[in-house]
Scaffold this active site. Structure first.
Site, PDB file in Angstrom:
ATOM      1  N   GLN A  87      -6.372  -1.391   9.624  1.00  7.48           N
ATOM      2  CA  GLN A  87      -5.236  -3.116   8.738  1.00  7.48           C
ATOM      3  C   GLN A  87      -6.081  -4.303   9.829  1.00  7.48           C
ATOM      4  O   GLN A  87      -5.828  -3.797  10.909  1.00  7.48           O
ATOM      5  CB  GLN A  87      -4.011  -3.158   9.029  1.00  7.48           C
ATOM      6  CG  GLN A  87      -3.700  -4.334   8.595  1.00  7.48           C
ATOM      7  CD  GLN A  87      -3.880  -4.630   7.204  1.00  7.48           C
ATOM      8  OE1 GLN A  87      -4.231  -3.619   6.166  1.00  7.48           O
ATOM      9  NE2 GLN A  87      -4.298  -5.982   6.461  1.00  7.48           N
ATOM     10  N   LYS A 126       0.971  -1.049   0.061  1.00 11.10           N
ATOM     11  CA  LYS A 126      -0.023  -0.322   0.114  1.00 11.10           C
ATOM     12  C   LYS A 126       0.812   1.333   0.137  1.00 11.10           C
ATOM     13  O   LYS A 126       0.396   2.113  -0.499  1.00 11.10           O
ATOM     14  CB  LYS A 126      -0.741   0.203   0.828  1.00 11.10           C
ATOM     15  CG  LYS A 126      -2.125  -1.005   1.460  1.00 11.10           C
ATOM     16  CD  LYS A 126      -2.506  -0.729   2.840  1.00 11.10           C
ATOM     17  CE  LYS A 126      -3.659  -2.160   2.453  1.00 11.10           C
ATOM     18  NZ  LYS A 126      -4.149  -2.337   4.472  1.00 11.10           N
ATOM     19  N   ASP A 183     -11.980   1.024   3.230  1.00  7.61           N
ATOM     20  CA  ASP A 183     -12.515  -0.081   3.017  1.00  7.61           C
ATOM     21  C   ASP A 183     -13.713  -0.374   3.571  1.00  7.61           C
ATOM     22  O   ASP A 183     -14.142  -1.364   2.788  1.00  7.61           O
ATOM     23  CB  ASP A 183     -11.721  -1.266   4.348  1.00  7.61           C
ATOM     24  CG  ASP A 183     -10.595  -1.446   4.606  1.00  7.61           C
ATOM     25  OD1 ASP A 183      -9.716  -1.687   3.135  1.00  7.61           O
ATOM     26  OD2 ASP A 183      -9.595  -1.364   5.454  1.00  7.61           O
TER      27      ASP A 183
HETATM   28  N1  GUN Z   1      -6.590  -7.283   6.061  1.00  7.59           N
HETATM   29  C1  GUN Z   1      -6.902  -8.529   5.247  1.00  7.59           C
HETATM   30  N2  GUN Z   1      -7.717  -8.038   4.033  1.00  7.59           N
HETATM   31  C2  GUN Z   1      -7.553  -6.702   4.437  1.00  7.59           C
HETATM   32  C3  GUN Z   1      -8.385  -5.674   4.090  1.00  7.59           C
HETATM   33  O1  GUN Z   1      -9.412  -5.674   2.413  1.00  7.59           O
HETATM   34  N3  GUN Z   1      -8.343  -4.573   4.623  1.00  7.59           N
HETATM   35  C4  GUN Z   1      -8.107  -4.029   5.882  1.00  7.59           C
HETATM   36  N4  GUN Z   1      -7.792  -2.958   6.436  1.00  7.59           N
HETATM   37  N5  GUN Z   1      -7.792  -5.420   6.360  1.00  7.59           N
HETATM   38  C5  GUN Z   1      -7.299  -6.563   5.575  1.00  7.59           C
END
Ligand code: GUN
Length: 292
Positions: free
Chosen positions: A98, A54, A121
């Site tokens: 996350q 990211k 998200d």
């Molecule tokens: N952990 C695994 N996939 C994701 C996701 O798409 N977003 C977030 N925030 N955490 C994750």
């Protein structure tokens, strides 16, 4: 027949270029670049890799990205306070918490603290509700990436029979809603579905989101179907999808591989969601976006 193997990396690079173009246009007009803050509160190696991707993508497209790493011993109250601070900071456009969060933390309370307008998200119940109504502000990144891959490969969705295997809140359910919003006839399957292979064989579009490596083989696939593999399980140091590629490739019409299919798209859609939120929050001088 042998399936077209989707190059998710190439499609993601195209989307990143579109995002970068929009940010460049905004910057040229004096609009400040979007700012994305990631809260990483775990010691999960998969999360660290994902957050690294990211950060590098943010840098490539011109998003101001930053990662905060509160201690893994943090309480729910401490994380809510941190998110509240980011929520109140006018210079933060997008917040990503996350997952997973440590065991002692009430994940729902932390996610609910992210204001819907900064919820990159799309995990907040308000945003999930908007998606369920068919009028989303932001769509969870992985599901959005799956739909984008289908669209960009001209897979017909309206009227298609779609089967989603997996009903998680992050992946299975939102993908099903997106397919429904795009006028597919959608079935959601799960561990209690009776005769899963037979249900899957009805699918023109089959989405595998179970987290069970290799469970979908040719016996689940209708000849010519588009198969989207969302699984990402680390097995002996290797990333494995839910689909047994060697078995399915000769039968399917299109297949997204693991790695290199949906994964890169998740990151690209995160970049796109960040810009979408920034433009919605700060419309004055904002560049035009046409993807929303
Ligand atoms: N952990 C695994 N996939 C994701 C996701 O798409 N977003 C977030 N925030 N955490 C994750």
């Amino acid at each position: 027949m042998s399936a077209t193997i989707v190059d998710g990396k190439a499609v993601a690079a195209g989307i990143e270029a579109e995002v970068a173009h929009v940010i460049d246009a905004g910057s040229a007009a004096g609009w400040q670049a979007p700012r994305l803050v990631v809260v990483l509160c775990n010691e999960d190696p998969g999360s660290a890799t994902y957050v690294g991707h990211k950060n590098r993508a943010a840098e490539r497209v011109g998003i101001r990205g930053e990662t905060l790493t509160p201690p893994v011993t943090s309480s729910t109250a401490a994380l809510v306070e941190l998110v509240d601070r980011l929520a109140a900071d006018a210079d933060v456009d997008a917040i990503l918490v996350q997952l997973p969060l440590p065991e002692q933390v009430d994940q729902d309370r932390v996610l609910a603290a992210v204001p819907p307008a900064k919820d990159v998200d799309g995990f907040h119940p308000y945003n999930f509700g908007r998606l369920a109504e068919g009028a989303p502000l932001v769509v969870p990144c992985t599901p959005a990436g799956c739909l984008e891959l289908l669209r960009r490969h001209d897979v017909p969705i309206a009227g298609a029979r779609a089967v989603v295997v997996g009903r998680s809140v992050i992946v299975g359910r939102p993908i099903a809603l997106l397919l429904l919003n795009a006028h597919a006839t959608v079935t959601i399957c799960h561990s209690r579905t009776v005769d899963l292979p037979a249900v899957c064989r009805e699918a023109d579009i089959l989405v595998a989101a179970t987290g069970r490596p290799g469970m979908i083989d040719a016996g689940f696939v209708r000849p010519g179907a588009a198969v989207v593999d969302v699984g990402t399980t680390r097995v002996e140091g290797r990333l494995r999808g839910d689909v047994e590629r060697a078995s399915v490739e000769p039968v399917a019409g299109l297949l997204t591989p693991v790695p290199g299919g949906v994964g890169p798209m998740t990151i690209a859609m995160l970049m796109r969601n960040t810009v979408t939120l920034a433009v919605a929050r700060r419309p004055a001088g904002a560049p035009a976006v046409s993807w929303v």
